[in-house]
Design an enzyme around this catalytic site. Structure first.
Site, PDB file in Angstrom:
ATOM      1  N   GLU A  72      -6.817  10.458 -14.086  1.00 49.79           N
ATOM      2  CA  GLU A  72      -7.006  10.628 -12.637  1.00 49.79           C
ATOM      3  C   GLU A  72      -6.212  11.820 -12.102  1.00 49.79           C
ATOM      4  O   GLU A  72      -6.724  12.636 -11.346  1.00 49.79           O
ATOM      5  CB  GLU A  72      -6.490   9.389 -11.883  1.00 49.79           C
ATOM      6  CG  GLU A  72      -7.439   8.241 -11.804  1.00 49.79           C
ATOM      7  CD  GLU A  72      -8.472   8.409 -10.695  1.00 49.79           C
ATOM      8  OE1 GLU A  72      -8.109   8.808  -9.573  1.00 49.79           O
ATOM      9  OE2 GLU A  72      -9.643   8.116 -10.957  1.00 49.79           O
TER      10      GLU A  72
ATOM     11  N   SER B 279     -26.025   7.065 -16.405  1.00 50.93           N
ATOM     12  CA  SER B 279     -25.675   5.912 -15.575  1.00 50.93           C
ATOM     13  C   SER B 279     -26.926   5.340 -14.940  1.00 50.93           C
ATOM     14  O   SER B 279     -27.965   6.004 -14.883  1.00 50.93           O
ATOM     15  CB  SER B 279     -24.698   6.321 -14.468  1.00 50.93           C
ATOM     16  OG  SER B 279     -25.412   6.912 -13.414  1.00 50.93           O
TER      17      SER B 279
ATOM     18  N   SER C  31     -13.774   4.048  -9.232  1.00 49.85           N
ATOM     19  CA  SER C  31     -13.497   5.025 -10.294  1.00 49.85           C
ATOM     20  C   SER C  31     -12.588   4.424 -11.363  1.00 49.85           C
ATOM     21  O   SER C  31     -12.799   4.622 -12.561  1.00 49.85           O
ATOM     22  CB  SER C  31     -12.875   6.293  -9.703  1.00 49.85           C
ATOM     23  OG  SER C  31     -11.653   6.006  -9.080  1.00 49.85           O
TER      24      SER C  31
ATOM     25  N   ASP D 116      -4.230   0.487  -9.296  1.00 45.50           N
ATOM     26  CA  ASP D 116      -5.625   0.097  -9.481  1.00 45.50           C
ATOM     27  C   ASP D 116      -5.931  -0.237 -10.936  1.00 45.50           C
ATOM     28  O   ASP D 116      -6.585  -1.238 -11.243  1.00 45.50           O
ATOM     29  CB  ASP D 116      -6.542   1.216  -8.981  1.00 45.50           C
ATOM     30  CG  ASP D 116      -6.221   1.604  -7.543  1.00 45.50           C
ATOM     31  OD1 ASP D 116      -5.676   0.765  -6.822  1.00 45.50           O
ATOM     32  OD2 ASP D 116      -6.512   2.741  -7.157  1.00 45.50           O
TER      33      ASP D 116
ATOM     34  N   GLU E  55       0.842  -1.208   0.000  1.00 52.90           N
ATOM     35  CA  GLU E  55       0.000   0.000   0.000  1.00 52.90           C
ATOM     36  C   GLU E  55       0.871   1.248   0.000  1.00 52.90           C
ATOM     37  O   GLU E  55       1.832   1.345   0.780  1.00 52.90           O
ATOM     38  CB  GLU E  55      -0.888  -0.037   1.246  1.00 52.90           C
ATOM     39  CG  GLU E  55      -2.305   0.376   1.006  1.00 52.90           C
ATOM     40  CD  GLU E  55      -3.072  -0.559   0.073  1.00 52.90           C
ATOM     41  OE1 GLU E  55      -3.141  -0.264  -1.130  1.00 52.90           O
ATOM     42  OE2 GLU E  55      -3.605  -1.566   0.567  1.00 52.90           O
ATOM     43  N   HIS E  56       0.516   2.201  -0.848  1.00 47.47           N
ATOM     44  CA  HIS E  56       1.264   3.447  -1.035  1.00 47.47           C
ATOM     45  C   HIS E  56       2.701   3.172  -1.458  1.00 47.47           C
ATOM     46  O   HIS E  56       3.603   3.959  -1.184  1.00 47.47           O
ATOM     47  CB  HIS E  56       1.206   4.321   0.225  1.00 47.47           C
ATOM     48  CG  HIS E  56      -0.157   4.955   0.408  1.00 47.47           C
ATOM     49  ND1 HIS E  56      -0.439   6.240   0.050  1.00 47.47           N
ATOM     50  CD2 HIS E  56      -1.329   4.431   0.874  1.00 47.47           C
ATOM     51  CE1 HIS E  56      -1.720   6.503   0.309  1.00 47.47           C
ATOM     52  NE2 HIS E  56      -2.280   5.418   0.804  1.00 47.47           N
ATOM     53  N   THR E  57       2.896   2.047  -2.105  1.00 49.24           N
ATOM     54  CA  THR E  57       4.208   1.735  -2.668  1.00 49.24           C
ATOM     55  C   THR E  57       4.242   2.039  -4.162  1.00 49.24           C
ATOM     56  O   THR E  57       5.314   2.201  -4.724  1.00 49.24           O
ATOM     57  CB  THR E  57       4.547   0.248  -2.449  1.00 49.24           C
ATOM     58  OG1 THR E  57       3.386  -0.517  -2.793  1.00 49.24           O
ATOM     59  CG2 THR E  57       4.917  -0.039  -1.016  1.00 49.24           C
ATOM     60  N   ASP E  58       3.057   2.130  -4.796  1.00 51.86           N
ATOM     61  CA  ASP E  58       3.073   2.246  -6.272  1.00 51.86           C
ATOM     62  C   ASP E  58       3.721   3.531  -6.757  1.00 51.86           C
ATOM     63  O   ASP E  58       4.554   3.508  -7.656  1.00 51.86           O
ATOM     64  CB  ASP E  58       1.677   2.007  -6.894  1.00 51.86           C
ATOM     65  CG  ASP E  58       0.578   2.974  -6.483  1.00 51.86           C
ATOM     66  OD1 ASP E  58       0.796   3.784  -5.556  1.00 51.86           O
ATOM     67  OD2 ASP E  58      -0.510   2.913  -7.100  1.00 51.86           O
TER      68      ASP E  58
HETATM   69  C1  GLA Z   1      -5.250   4.339  -4.161  1.00 50.41           C
HETATM   70  C2  GLA Z   1      -4.485   4.759  -5.413  1.00 50.41           C
HETATM   71  C3  GLA Z   1      -3.394   3.759  -5.758  1.00 50.41           C
HETATM   72  C4  GLA Z   1      -2.517   3.437  -4.556  1.00 50.41           C
HETATM   73  C5  GLA Z   1      -3.381   3.128  -3.335  1.00 50.41           C
HETATM   74  C6  GLA Z   1      -2.544   2.966  -2.091  1.00 50.41           C
HETATM   75  O1  GLA Z   1      -5.976   3.172  -4.401  1.00 50.41           O
HETATM   76  O2  GLA Z   1      -5.378   4.875  -6.509  1.00 50.41           O
HETATM   77  O3  GLA Z   1      -2.621   4.265  -6.830  1.00 50.41           O
HETATM   78  O4  GLA Z   1      -1.614   4.469  -4.306  1.00 50.41           O
HETATM   79  O5  GLA Z   1      -4.347   4.125  -3.087  1.00 50.41           O
HETATM   80  O6  GLA Z   1      -1.786   1.815  -2.165  1.00 50.41           O
END
Ligand code: GLA
Length: 382
Positions: free
Chosen positions: A160, A67, A128, A172, A33-36
């Site tokens: 985005e 929608s 999204s 994502d 998480e928050h590594t991308d």
């Molecule tokens: C959201 C962002 C992703 C990623 C996560 C945290 O989902 O869209 O790019 O940074 O948070 O891992």
């Protein structure tokens, strides 16, 4: 809505048969998480909740969007007048994709578009991105642009970041576009290298529960951006291109150079990257039953070092653990959304009931709890 149902509804609304129906899934992130956006490693999988779009190209340069969310009726705009930050509600996702394709020099025709989605909104399951990935898959086919998955990932990221205004990474979209049934997507965010890792909880006697806390979040708000800024600051002070280049063994040096908060942000990313690699290794060996401690450690790191959890997520994780889940963590960007709990089938009902009870006792809104398995990535249905 099935593809034929969506096509029938489209015909009712727009008076013509759509050119096709495309779908793209939401995702859960197993770990990473928050590594991308730190050029690191992630291990998400696509889930069997999807966004679907029926589209018909128009002869004029108008876009009409509708929608099944039942909110705002048909929205119309001229295709060559799209401006970042101008769109409202869910329409910013399809419009953002059209805009980002235009920025690449791809001529996008006018269209009628009907959206339906089963990905819960704001639950941290990438509702999204599911819309964006369904739309880009459709437009890639309809324009004959011939974009590879990697290019579609970067184009939706641009939508985005620049059109929607959320400074998110590439995890994502990669899960939604490149996911595969029965597999998690082990992604190296530096070069978009993907390895599909079998993830079969069922044969290990486990289920993956998703606990949607109903606390909604938005990554266009400040929390996500400020975490990203801390990571960039940390990388700059440590003299590396991205935190991916810092190893666990480098942490003592990092501690001596960084202020206390930046150090904890950095420690989360560095240890999380290492947990992703360990998880991949364990899945290849002992299997899903062996990854519980890593999930727990990931949650603790997000709660204490990265500070992106919230009381509802912590309660979901703790209650699941004390009632027999082998590991649990919040999933996604944080500040709300969902937790995952890897749970032995034998205690699934107990975990579900305990979480519902704990939320009620704490005075929180009732959570929604369901199971997920790794599902296929984006595809054309008709
Ligand atoms: C959201 C962002 C992703 C990623 C996560 C945290 O989902 O869209 O790019 O940074 O948070 O891992």
């Amino acid at each position: 809505m099935s593809a034929p149902e969506l096509a029938a509804r489209f015909e009712q609304e727009f008076g013509a048969v759509p050119d096709g129906v495309w779908q793209a899934p939401g995702r859960v992130n197993l770990i990473g998480e928050h590594t991308d956006y730190n050029d690191g490693f992630v291990l998400p999988f696509a889930i069997d909740k999807t966004a679907r779009v029926a589209i018909k190209v128009r002869a004029d340069p108008m876009v009409r969007l509708l929608s099944t969310y039942g909110d705002q009726g048909t929205f119309s705009t001229a295709i060559d007048s799209l401006e970042p930050d101008s769109a409202k509600g869910w329409t910013k996702y399809p419009l953002g994709v059209i805009w980002a394709l235009q920025q690449r020099g791809i001529a996008v025709p006018g269209m009628d578009l009907l959206l339906d989605s089963t990905v819960p909104l704001g639950a941290g399951l990438s509702s999204s991105h599911a819309i964006e990935c369904a739309v880009i898959s459709a437009l890639n086919d309809l324009t004959g642009a011939g974009l590879e998955a990697e290019d579609m990932v970067l184009t939706t990221q641009r939508a985005e970041n620049e059109f929607v205004g959320a400074p998110t990474g590439i995890m994502d979209q990669s899960a939604s576009l490149r996911g595969s049934k029965g597999h998690a997507v082990f992604l190296d965010c530096r070069d978009q290298g993907v390895e599909l890792v079998p993830f079969d909880a069922e044969s290990a006697g486990l289920v993956m529960l998703v606990i949607d806390t109903k606390v909604s979040h938005s990554h266009a708000d400040g929390g996500y951006a400020s975490r990203r800024a801390s990571c960039e600051l940390g990388a700059r002070i440590l003299g590396v291109k991205a935190l991916r280049d810092v190893q666990v063994a480098d942490l003592p040096r990092a501690k001596s150079l960084l202020d206390e908060v930046t150090y904890r942000r950095v420690r989360h990313v560095v240890t999380e990257n290492s947990r992703v690699l360990q998880t991949v290794e364990l899945l290849a060996g002992a299997g899903p039953g062996a990854i519980g401690e890593l999930l727990d450690a990931s949650h603790a790191s997000m709660r204490d070092d990265f500070e992106i959890s919230c009381p509802e997520l912590d309660l979901a994780v703790e209650t699941a653990r004390t009632n027999g889940a082998i590991g649990a963590r919040m999933t996604g960007g944080g500040f709300g959304g969902a937790a995952i709990a890897l749970t032995p089938v034998a205690v699934e009902q107990q975990v579900r009931a305990a979480v519902v009870r704990a939320f009620s006792e704490a005075g929180y809104a009732a959570p929604e709890i369901f199971t997920v398995t790794p599902a296929a990535g984006a595809l054309r249905l008709s």
